[in-house]
Design an enzyme around this catalytic site. Structure first.
Site, PDB file in Angstrom:
ATOM      1  N   CYS A  23       0.835  -1.052  -0.056  1.00 11.80           N
ATOM      2  CA  CYS A  23      -0.010  -0.012   0.043  1.00 11.80           C
ATOM      3  C   CYS A  23       0.860   1.177   0.159  1.00 11.80           C
ATOM      4  CB  CYS A  23      -0.986  -0.105   1.075  1.00 11.80           C
ATOM      5  SG  CYS A  23      -0.788  -1.008   2.726  1.00 11.80           S
ATOM      6  N   ARG A  53       7.550 -10.882   4.984  1.00  8.42           N
ATOM      7  CA  ARG A  53       6.836 -11.007   6.447  1.00  8.42           C
ATOM      8  C   ARG A  53       7.608 -11.611   7.305  1.00  8.42           C
ATOM      9  NH1 ARG A  53       0.396 -10.130   5.138  1.00  8.42           N
ATOM     10  NH2 ARG A  53       0.523  -8.472   3.821  1.00  8.42           N
ATOM     11  N   GLN A  77       1.303 -11.125  -3.428  1.00  9.36           N
ATOM     12  CA  GLN A  77       0.105 -10.799  -3.495  1.00  9.36           C
ATOM     13  C   GLN A  77      -0.611 -10.486  -5.040  1.00  9.36           C
ATOM     14  OE1 GLN A  77       0.423  -7.842  -0.328  1.00  9.36           O
ATOM     15  NE2 GLN A  77      -0.739  -9.282   0.681  1.00  9.36           N
ATOM     16  N   ASP A 118      -2.250  -8.033  -5.407  1.00  7.43           N
ATOM     17  CA  ASP A 118      -2.654  -6.735  -4.596  1.00  7.43           C
ATOM     18  C   ASP A 118      -3.163  -5.731  -5.486  1.00  7.43           C
ATOM     19  OD1 ASP A 118      -2.941  -5.700  -2.476  1.00  7.43           O
ATOM     20  OD2 ASP A 118      -0.789  -5.263  -2.023  1.00  7.43           O
ATOM     21  N   HIS A 148      -4.958  -1.552  -5.034  1.00  3.77           N
ATOM     22  CA  HIS A 148      -5.508  -0.251  -4.175  1.00  3.77           C
ATOM     23  C   HIS A 148      -6.273   0.447  -5.141  1.00  3.77           C
ATOM     24  CE1 HIS A 148      -2.221  -2.084  -1.940  1.00  3.77           C
ATOM     25  NE2 HIS A 148      -2.778  -1.720  -0.761  1.00  3.77           N
ATOM     26  N   LYS A 205     -13.518  -4.715   7.289  1.00  2.00           N
ATOM     27  CA  LYS A 205     -12.833  -5.677   5.894  1.00  2.00           C
ATOM     28  C   LYS A 205     -13.941  -6.927   5.788  1.00  2.00           C
ATOM     29  CE  LYS A 205      -9.758  -8.190   8.867  1.00  2.00           C
ATOM     30  NZ  LYS A 205      -8.581  -9.324   8.735  1.00  2.00           N
ATOM     31  N   HIS A 260      -8.135  -1.622  -0.081  1.00  3.28           N
ATOM     32  CA  HIS A 260      -6.970  -2.528  -0.133  1.00  3.28           C
ATOM     33  C   HIS A 260      -7.683  -4.155  -0.727  1.00  3.28           C
ATOM     34  CE1 HIS A 260      -4.016  -0.450   2.592  1.00  3.28           C
ATOM     35  NE2 HIS A 260      -5.212   0.170   2.917  1.00  3.28           N
TER      36      HIS A 260
END
Length: 645
Positions: free
Chosen positions: A341, A370, A388, A390, A392, A471, A517
């Site tokens: 992000c 991570r 990911q 991912d 945004h 979420k 997200h």
RNA sequence: GCCGACGUAGCUCAGCUGGUAGAGCACUUCACUCGUAAUGAAGGGGUCCGGGGUUCGAGUCCCCGCGUCGGCUCCA
């Protein structure tokens, strides 16, 4: 008055017990009875039924045939019998709690110093348990004052029981508690239980594990023994057999067998992707890219290493530092991104933004690191480095619900294609949160609204939202029943504020955008792990690392086989040629074990007719096709991403 | 990270109470040339996870690491 499941009513005198009720219905039922259910409450047979107060209450006698409710009863019984045996075999052991759980039960013990338990002790414990089952010991309930109970457990040195009772007094203001005694063992227990230990027909201890007292890592670690129980040895056998079959679908096993990926001690929690695994990955990437493009996303790529200043501004330094990797670069402290992000925020900030541009949807196959604790790593499902899918979305407050709905539409397009039926969870405001209640009302309302418009059933996870917003999570289950989060759609008001994001509105004033997200696969690693288990290794054609293999019958057919192979490869089919001097049976067997969807047997007849004999994985011989016909069939199945061939 | 178990050939595993390693599959070679789930024979291959220690002698016993597995906690 009680209403029975068949709709008839039953009148009993005041003080009648569950046993009386069962007997009044029929002697067979009385013999089979394990407990009674009054309204929603399951109660011991021996207890007087609650007063009906003149109302008609539903009453059901629980027997072996009552399914989950009945199994729960005897599994709870078995937990007590386990504690009975452990108390006898290990003097000085402290007991804590022992509930039934999905598929079984556990009991947590605190063994005296120096005593450890392993599954090699199970035989001895099971033998002792069996003695108690065979002895047909009744479960006897007794309601006592909390004072008496405290005195009793304090005298016995059962500290955990004392703590439990003290908490019951403090939190619930209880004055009496119930004790259940079976044979030599008495436990603090809410019940209910079946009439006697004899009702346990088949049981097995399964594993031993550590578990923190009350699930709190700061509290002592207890020894948890897991087991299960059934009403027949046959049911137990079938259950154990199912477990074994599930293990055959384990993605770690299949990953090795099919050459998808590997792990090395030299980089814990980081998969090495092998050629076959990369094929699957790339096929999923194609799908991801195609759908992102079709749905108004733009793809970006961002660095993985950033100055810690970024992480301080984003809040990750405060909230997530312990899970991040840092390094020094010429005296500058840098951190590997655990999320994408802040990187996408940089792109948003790089220009002045107008309301006309919104929503801006940035997508990235983002590689994140991570630092997960070593004990939680698990194949592809929990790793330290992953990519990911991912994205945004930067949008206005008013656009949130539509954007969330679009995310769900995409998620369900993908999930339905893959044959997934996820569990949906809406996580709401946690205690520790940013923002006003009005903001949260709106945010939660938008998510719930999108779920409703999509017609999805969902669970609410109260207080499980992130500190920056609520979420929606989409969960899938692995081969041994563990639930993993794949997709997530999260609303974020915090990041735009921290980075002072702004766009110019219709009114020519500055406004703050909202961020969504969104990762729908979750990560490619976890997705491929779940997919492998979901398909049991039998990937549909569009994902199959090798789609077809040419099997020449004898060496003299090699040349024709090679021609077939080359033509198919030119058509874009992922095809191999088995050139070994082995029997056809051997080649077929090996191809079946590799889960290759199509085996093309070629011998004299095929070479003569310029065709191939098509054998389908797990199906068998499906007849003869020309190479062109076969290639067309493959093309059709791949381009439609057919679920099974 | 915590508790417990485990770590022997590429894979799956055997190796009793300590006496310097074995099977099947895979791999290589040779023979066979085969019609839909294992053709036969021969051969190569192991710092027994790593490091200390006990012992005349350690794959085996002890200690410390590392990793894996099952839980627990954690999990944007």
């Amino acid at each position: 008055m009680f209403e029975l499941p068949d709709g008839t009513t039953l009148a009993l005198s005041e003080g009648a017990t569950g046993t009386d009720a069962a007997a009044a219905i029929g002697p067979g039922l009385a013999r089979a009875a394990l407990a009674v259910k009054v309204g929603d409450e399951v109660r011991d047979l021996a207890r007087p039924l609650p007063s009906d107060n003149g109302r008609v209450r539903k009453l059901e006698v629980i027997t072996e045939r009552s399914g989950a409710r009945a199994l729960e009863l005897i599994r709870h019984d078995t937990a007590h019998v386990l504690a009975t045996a452990v108390m006898e075999l290990y003097p000085g052991v402290k007991i804590s709690i022992g509930p039934p759980i999905e598929d079984g039960f556990y009991y947590d013990f605190d063994f005296p110093d120096g005593v450890t338990l392993s599954d090699s002790d199970f035989e001895r414990i099971e033998a002792k348990m069996r003695e108690h089952v065979d002895a047909d010991e009744p479960f006897v309930r007794e309601d006592v004052s909390v004072g008496d109970a405290l005195a009793r457990f304090a005298r016995e040195g059962q500290d955990y029981k004392v703590e439990l009772i003290e908490d019951l007094i403090r939190d619930d203001g209880v004055e009496t508690v119930s004790l259940y005694t079976n044979g030599p063992f008495t436990d603090l227990c809410r019940g209910p239980h079946s009439p006697s230990t004899k009702r346990i027909k088949a049981f097995k201890l399964q594993s031993v594990a550590g578990a923190y007292w009350r699930g709190d890592a700061s509290k002592p670690m207890l020894t948890r023994v897991y087991g299960t129980a059934f009403f027949s040895a046959k049911d137990l056998e079938e259950y154990l057999h199912r477990l074994e079959q599930a293990r055959a679908r384990d993605h770690r096993k299949l990953g090795r067998e099919l050459g998808l990926f590997m792990f090395s001690e030299i980089s814990q929690g980081a998969p090495f992707w092998l050629p076959a695994g990369v094929v699957v990955w790339n096929a999923l990437t194609d799908l991801w890219r195609e759908q992102n493009r079709a749905r108004g996303y733009t793809e970006v790529r961002t660095p993985i290493l950033y100055d810690v200043e970024l992480w301080k501004q984003s809040g990750h330094w405060d909230k997530y530092r312990n899970n991040m990797y840092f390094t020094d670069v010429e005296g500058r402290q840098m951190g590997l991104k655990p999320m994408n992000c802040p990187a996408h925020v940089q792109i948003f900030k790089a220009d002045r933004r107008s309301y006309r541009e919104l929503p801006i949807r940035l997508a990235e196959q983002g590689l994140v690191h991570r630092h997960e604790p070593s004990g939680v790593l698990h194949g592809l499902l929990r790793v330290r480095q992953f990519s990911q899918d991912d994205a945004h979305i930067f949008c206005t407050e008013a656009q949130i619900e539509d954007e969330v709905l679009r995310c769900l539409d995409l998620a369900y397009y993908l999930y339905e294609l893959l044959g997934f039926d996820p569990r949906v969870e809406l996580s709401t405001r946690p205690d520790n949160r940013l923002g006003t209640d009005e903001t949260w009302d709106h945010a939660e309302g938008a998510l719930a609204g999108a779920l409703r418009r999509r017609g999805l059933e969902y669970d609410i996870a109260e207080g499980e939202g992130t500190f920056y917003g609520p979420k929606i999570d989409l969960h899938m289950t692995d081969s041994i029943g563990r639930s993993w989060q794949l997709g997530t759609v999260q609303l974020d008001y915090m990041m735009p504020a921290r980075f002072e994001l702004a766009y110019t509105g219709e009114d020519n004033a500055e406004h703050r955008p909202v961020m969504i997200h969104r990762a729908l696969f979750g990560s490619f690693e976890r997705l491929i792990g779940i997919l492998t288990e979901h398909y049991g290794g039998d990937f549909p054609l569009w994902l199959a690392p090798v789609q077809a293999i040419v099997l020449p019958i004898a060496d003299r057919h090699l040349e024709y086989g090679a021609g077939v192979h080359d033509r198919l490869r030119e058509q874009g089919v992922r095809v191999e040629l088995d050139e070994r001097s082995e029997s056809v049976s051997k080649k077929v067997r090996d191809a079946e074990l590799r889960r290759i969807p199509y085996m093309l047997v070629v011998g004299d007849r095929e070479a003569e007719g310029n065709v191939v004999a098509v054998r389908e994985h797990r199906v068998g011989d499906t007849g003869t096709l020309t190479v062109a016909e076969f290639a067309a069939r493959i093309e059709e199945l791949v381009s439609t991403r057919a679920p099974r061939f």
